[in-house]
Scaffold this motif. Structure first.
Motif, PDB file in Angstrom:
ATOM      1  N   LEU A  59       0.600  -1.205   0.237  1.00 13.14           N
ATOM      2  CA  LEU A  59      -0.035  -0.004  -0.012  1.00 13.14           C
ATOM      3  C   LEU A  59       0.613   1.280   0.051  1.00 13.14           C
ATOM      4  CD1 LEU A  59      -3.104   0.867   0.470  1.00 13.14           C
ATOM      5  CD2 LEU A  59      -2.265   1.213   2.970  1.00 13.14           C
ATOM      6  N   LYS A  60       0.668   2.279  -0.997  1.00 14.33           N
ATOM      7  CA  LYS A  60       1.135   3.207  -0.899  1.00 14.33           C
ATOM      8  C   LYS A  60       0.094   4.384   0.017  1.00 14.33           C
ATOM      9  CE  LYS A  60       3.156   6.832  -4.151  1.00 14.33           C
ATOM     10  NZ  LYS A  60       2.661   7.927  -3.537  1.00 14.33           N
ATOM     11  N   PRO A  61       0.628   4.974   0.982  1.00 14.73           N
ATOM     12  CA  PRO A  61      -0.368   5.656   1.754  1.00 14.73           C
ATOM     13  C   PRO A  61      -0.967   6.772   1.215  1.00 14.73           C
ATOM     14  CG  PRO A  61       1.785   5.737   2.948  1.00 14.73           C
ATOM     15  CD  PRO A  61       1.867   4.787   1.631  1.00 14.73           C
ATOM     16  N   TYR A  62      -1.868   7.558   1.532  1.00 15.65           N
ATOM     17  CA  TYR A  62      -2.614   8.727   0.939  1.00 15.65           C
ATOM     18  C   TYR A  62      -1.678   9.698   1.696  1.00 15.65           C
ATOM     19  CZ  TYR A  62      -5.260  12.884   0.888  1.00 15.65           C
ATOM     20  OH  TYR A  62      -5.811  14.136   0.170  1.00 15.65           O
ATOM     21  N   SER A  63      -1.282  10.733   0.926  1.00 10.01           N
ATOM     22  CA  SER A  63      -0.242  11.834   1.392  1.00 10.01           C
ATOM     23  C   SER A  63      -1.218  13.010   1.491  1.00 10.01           C
ATOM     24  CB  SER A  63       1.009  11.935   0.402  1.00 10.01           C
ATOM     25  OG  SER A  63       1.542  12.810   1.037  1.00 10.01           O
ATOM     26  N   SER A  64      -1.341  13.543   2.682  1.00  9.57           N
ATOM     27  CA  SER A  64      -2.319  14.626   2.661  1.00  9.57           C
ATOM     28  C   SER A  64      -1.363  16.162   2.437  1.00  9.57           C
ATOM     29  CB  SER A  64      -2.860  14.900   3.910  1.00  9.57           C
ATOM     30  OG  SER A  64      -1.991  15.149   4.916  1.00  9.57           O
ATOM     31  N   ALA A  65      -2.040  17.027   2.150  1.00 11.18           N
ATOM     32  CA  ALA A  65      -1.581  18.244   1.766  1.00 11.18           C
ATOM     33  C   ALA A  65      -0.596  18.624   2.977  1.00 11.18           C
ATOM     34  CB  ALA A  65      -2.547  19.409   1.689  1.00 11.18           C
ATOM     35  N   ARG A  66      -1.133  18.140   4.257  1.00 10.74           N
ATOM     36  CA  ARG A  66      -0.196  18.784   5.272  1.00 10.74           C
ATOM     37  C   ARG A  66       0.920  17.955   5.768  1.00 10.74           C
ATOM     38  NH1 ARG A  66      -3.947  22.984   6.939  1.00 10.74           N
ATOM     39  NH2 ARG A  66      -3.957  23.788   4.570  1.00 10.74           N
ATOM     40  N   ASP A  67       0.870  16.716   5.071  1.00  4.07           N
ATOM     41  CA  ASP A  67       2.117  15.789   5.227  1.00  4.07           C
ATOM     42  C   ASP A  67       3.039  16.258   4.638  1.00  4.07           C
ATOM     43  OD1 ASP A  67       1.105  13.723   6.871  1.00  4.07           O
ATOM     44  OD2 ASP A  67      -0.063  12.900   5.281  1.00  4.07           O
ATOM     45  N   GLU A  68       2.992  16.981   3.326  1.00  4.75           N
ATOM     46  CA  GLU A  68       4.309  16.974   2.449  1.00  4.75           C
ATOM     47  C   GLU A  68       5.007  18.344   2.574  1.00  4.75           C
ATOM     48  OE1 GLU A  68       2.187  16.966  -1.156  1.00  4.75           O
ATOM     49  OE2 GLU A  68       1.953  14.709  -1.217  1.00  4.75           O
ATOM     50  N   TYR A  69       4.643  19.409   3.162  1.00  4.42           N
ATOM     51  CA  TYR A  69       5.600  20.483   3.366  1.00  4.42           C
ATOM     52  C   TYR A  69       6.448  20.380   4.632  1.00  4.42           C
ATOM     53  CZ  TYR A  69       3.049  22.664   7.394  1.00  4.42           C
ATOM     54  OH  TYR A  69       2.554  23.060   8.511  1.00  4.42           O
ATOM     55  N   LYS A  70       6.410  19.356   5.338  1.00  2.00           N
ATOM     56  CA  LYS A  70       7.268  19.255   6.683  1.00  2.00           C
ATOM     57  C   LYS A  70       8.608  20.096   6.608  1.00  2.00           C
ATOM     58  CE  LYS A  70       5.326  17.316   9.854  1.00  2.00           C
ATOM     59  NZ  LYS A  70       3.870  17.046   9.468  1.00  2.00           N
ATOM     60  N   GLY A  71       8.859  20.587   7.754  1.00  2.00           N
ATOM     61  CA  GLY A  71      10.156  21.368   7.802  1.00  2.00           C
ATOM     62  C   GLY A  71      10.128  22.909   7.328  1.00  2.00           C
ATOM     63  N   ALA A  72       9.365  22.992   6.332  1.00  2.00           N
ATOM     64  CA  ALA A  72       9.311  24.483   5.816  1.00  2.00           C
ATOM     65  C   ALA A  72       8.645  25.337   6.701  1.00  2.00           C
ATOM     66  CB  ALA A  72       8.659  24.452   4.359  1.00  2.00           C
ATOM     67  N   VAL A  73       8.987  26.602   6.628  1.00  2.00           N
ATOM     68  CA  VAL A  73       8.329  27.840   7.299  1.00  2.00           C
ATOM     69  C   VAL A  73       7.400  28.221   6.624  1.00  2.00           C
ATOM     70  CG1 VAL A  73       8.566  29.754   8.886  1.00  2.00           C
ATOM     71  CG2 VAL A  73      10.181  28.083   8.848  1.00  2.00           C
ATOM     72  N   ALA A  74       6.057  28.252   6.831  1.00  2.00           N
ATOM     73  CA  ALA A  74       5.185  28.601   5.857  1.00  2.00           C
ATOM     74  C   ALA A  74       4.035  29.446   6.697  1.00  2.00           C
ATOM     75  CB  ALA A  74       4.429  27.601   5.064  1.00  2.00           C
ATOM     76  N   SER A  75       3.406  30.561   6.084  1.00  2.00           N
ATOM     77  CA  SER A  75       2.473  31.245   6.636  1.00  2.00           C
ATOM     78  C   SER A  75       1.194  31.173   5.607  1.00  2.00           C
ATOM     79  CB  SER A  75       2.960  32.722   6.937  1.00  2.00           C
ATOM     80  OG  SER A  75       3.279  33.324   5.939  1.00  2.00           O
ATOM     81  N   VAL A  76       1.336  30.993   4.386  1.00  2.00           N
ATOM     82  CA  VAL A  76       0.086  30.920   3.510  1.00  2.00           C
ATOM     83  C   VAL A  76      -0.173  29.464   2.997  1.00  2.00           C
ATOM     84  CG1 VAL A  76      -0.518  31.855   1.212  1.00  2.00           C
ATOM     85  CG2 VAL A  76       1.054  33.238   2.614  1.00  2.00           C
ATOM     86  N   PHE A  77      -1.195  29.190   3.529  1.00  2.00           N
ATOM     87  CA  PHE A  77      -1.634  27.861   3.135  1.00  2.00           C
ATOM     88  C   PHE A  77      -2.739  27.719   2.149  1.00  2.00           C
ATOM     89  CE2 PHE A  77       0.209  27.394   7.268  1.00  2.00           C
ATOM     90  CZ  PHE A  77       1.071  26.484   7.039  1.00  2.00           C
ATOM     91  N   LEU A  78      -2.131  27.391   0.901  1.00  2.00           N
ATOM     92  CA  LEU A  78      -3.238  27.496  -0.323  1.00  2.00           C
ATOM     93  C   LEU A  78      -3.354  26.162  -0.993  1.00  2.00           C
ATOM     94  CD1 LEU A  78      -2.477  30.826  -1.994  1.00  2.00           C
ATOM     95  CD2 LEU A  78      -4.312  30.231  -0.411  1.00  2.00           C
ATOM     96  N   ASP A  79      -2.977  24.919   0.015  1.00  2.00           N
ATOM     97  CA  ASP A  79      -2.993  23.718  -0.423  1.00  2.00           C
ATOM     98  C   ASP A  79      -3.870  22.740  -0.269  1.00  2.00           C
ATOM     99  OD1 ASP A  79      -2.622  24.057   2.327  1.00  2.00           O
ATOM    100  OD2 ASP A  79      -1.040  22.461   2.464  1.00  2.00           O
ATOM    101  N   ALA A  80      -4.866  23.204   0.566  1.00  2.00           N
ATOM    102  CA  ALA A  80      -5.883  22.093   1.113  1.00  2.00           C
ATOM    103  C   ALA A  80      -7.263  22.286   0.816  1.00  2.00           C
ATOM    104  CB  ALA A  80      -5.508  21.722   2.630  1.00  2.00           C
ATOM    105  N   ASN A  81      -7.511  23.299   0.109  1.00  2.00           N
ATOM    106  CA  ASN A  81      -9.017  23.799  -0.503  1.00  2.00           C
ATOM    107  C   ASN A  81      -9.777  24.115   0.706  1.00  2.00           C
ATOM    108  OD1 ASN A  81      -7.908  22.999  -2.784  1.00  2.00           O
ATOM    109  ND2 ASN A  81      -8.991  20.955  -3.095  1.00  2.00           N
ATOM    110  N   GLU A  82      -9.318  24.804   1.642  1.00  2.00           N
ATOM    111  CA  GLU A  82     -10.033  24.968   2.923  1.00  2.00           C
ATOM    112  C   GLU A  82     -10.618  26.603   2.273  1.00  2.00           C
ATOM    113  OE1 GLU A  82      -6.887  23.549   6.230  1.00  2.00           O
ATOM    114  OE2 GLU A  82      -6.207  24.780   4.518  1.00  2.00           O
ATOM    115  N   ASN A  83     -11.622  26.974   3.375  1.00  2.00           N
ATOM    116  CA  ASN A  83     -12.309  28.216   3.230  1.00  2.00           C
ATOM    117  C   ASN A  83     -11.512  29.306   4.021  1.00  2.00           C
ATOM    118  OD1 ASN A  83     -13.833  30.489   3.808  1.00  2.00           O
ATOM    119  ND2 ASN A  83     -15.784  29.385   3.791  1.00  2.00           N
ATOM    120  N   PRO A  84     -10.783  30.201   3.518  1.00  2.00           N
ATOM    121  CA  PRO A  84      -9.684  30.896   4.407  1.00  2.00           C
ATOM    122  C   PRO A  84     -10.611  31.921   5.464  1.00  2.00           C
ATOM    123  CG  PRO A  84      -9.981  31.928   2.133  1.00  2.00           C
ATOM    124  CD  PRO A  84     -10.973  30.735   2.386  1.00  2.00           C
TER     125      PRO A  84
END
Ligand code: PMP
Length: 338
Positions: A8-33
């Motif tokens: 099985l290749k696990p589902y990789s969520s938007a929030r799994d992938e940016y690990k380690g980076a310092v970010a303040s703008v999250f346009l990756d998970a189709n949320e309502n801002p």
């Protein structure tokens, strides 16, 4: 492990992938801002919570899986390790009912080995019920519904001699004088310990269960869980509870005192045949007529658990220890039972 799970290749969520980076703008998970910031997707791996838990449990975060109650972990061990229609598991009997329900849902044969009259088990008998298709052995200590700790030497024997995984459910261990098996994880690579926030921690509503095991086993459970299986409100409240660790110790101490007091009073009732010793926050009691007394209590607005139809528990009620006032109400009702 089920062959499909290996591959099985696990589902990789938007929030799994940016690990380690310092970010303040999250346009990756189709949320309502426009909504509150904490209404974004939660941390899929619950790292902050695991770090806090790690300090209290003295187990490193890589050895911790968190789920939607221990019930999620119970289901996941079947889905990860047992092939439907082919494998089997062995469990003590009587014990917590969800092991069998999850076995049935997953079409895995559930083999029961009856406890003795002291509600203890023999490792040899349990191991004799296992064969080459037995993937899991379920032990629960203190056991539900009997309330007693299982013998440590027998648990250790199963851990030494069984080649599959030993699931040791310690949902009620906080109430017991016996140490948890958590510190034995290094010694036994086949050990999986379940604990929960629902009992001593007083957080049944937030649905948070814990599994502790080798990094390999935790890796497999994490791979097959739903991406966001522990919601944000739960993670937040659990962290707050962990900061109030001293409070839980006080609750547990008080509950144990109340349990011993209640068990003593219960034993003196004319309707009581036997109160069994307990290492948990409940006790099992044999009464003259469990069904009648259960129904009588329901009529009085008091609910206990009728275990009459469970193996070895004929005419038994399981009583959870409540507040002093609740315990008094139960006793008053039982004292006027005719
Ligand atoms: N294990 C045992 C032995 C239990 O008695 C219970 C609750 N009845 C659970 C697990 C389930 O706990 P949770 O609320 O974490 O799903």
């Amino acid at each position: 492990t089920r062959p499909n799970i290996w591959k099985l290749k696990p589902y990789s969520s938007a929030r799994d992938e940016y690990k380690g980076a310092v970010a303040s703008v999250f346009l990756d998970a189709n949320e309502n801002p426009y909504n509150l910031p904490h209404n974004r997707y939660p941390d899929p791996m619950q790292w902050e919570l695991k770090m806090e838990l790690s300090k209290i449990k003295k187990v490193s975060p890589e050895h911790i899986f968190l789920g939607n109650g221990s019930d999620e972990a119970i289901d996941l061990v079947f889905r990860a390790f047992c092939e439907p229609g082919r494998d089997n598991v062995v469990a003590i009997d009587p014990t917590y009912g969800m092991y069998q329900v999850c076995a049935d849902v997953n079409d895995v044969e559930y083999r029961k080995v009856l406890l003795d009259e002291h509600f203890q088990f023999s490792a040899d008998k349990l191991l004799a019920a296992a064969d080459e298709r037995t993937k899991l052995i379920f032990l629960c200590s203190p056991n539900n519904p009997t309330g007693n700790d299982l013998l440590r030497s027998e648990i250790e024997k199963v851990l030494r001699e069984f080649e599959g995984l030993v699931i040791l459910d310690e949902a009620y261990n906080d109430f017991s004088a016996s140490p948890s098996f958590l510190q034995e994880l290094d010694k036994y690579p086949n050990l999986v310990v379940f604990q929960t926030f629902s009992k001593a921690w007083g957080c049944a509503a937030i649905r948070l269960g814990m599994a502790f095991a080798s990094t390999d086993i935790i890796g497999i459970l994490s791979k097959i869980k739903y991406p966001y299986n522990v919601n944000q409100l739960t993670q937040k409240q659990a962290i707050e509870m962990l900061h109030k660790y001293y409070e839980i110790e006080r609750w547990v101490k008080r509950l144990i005192e109340e349990r011993d007091e209640l068990a003593k009073r219960f034993a003196e009732l004319p309707l009581t045949v036997e109160v069994f010793p307990s290492d948990a926050n409940f006790f099992l009691a044999r009464v003259t007529d469990a069904v009648k007394i259960y129904n009588y209590l329901v009529g009085e607005g008091i609910i206990v658990r009728n275990r009459n139809s469970i193996s070895l528990c004929g005419n038994c009620l399981r009583v959870t220890v409540g507040t002093r006032m609740e315990n008094d109400k139960l006793m008053e009702a039982l004292e006027k039972y005719k």
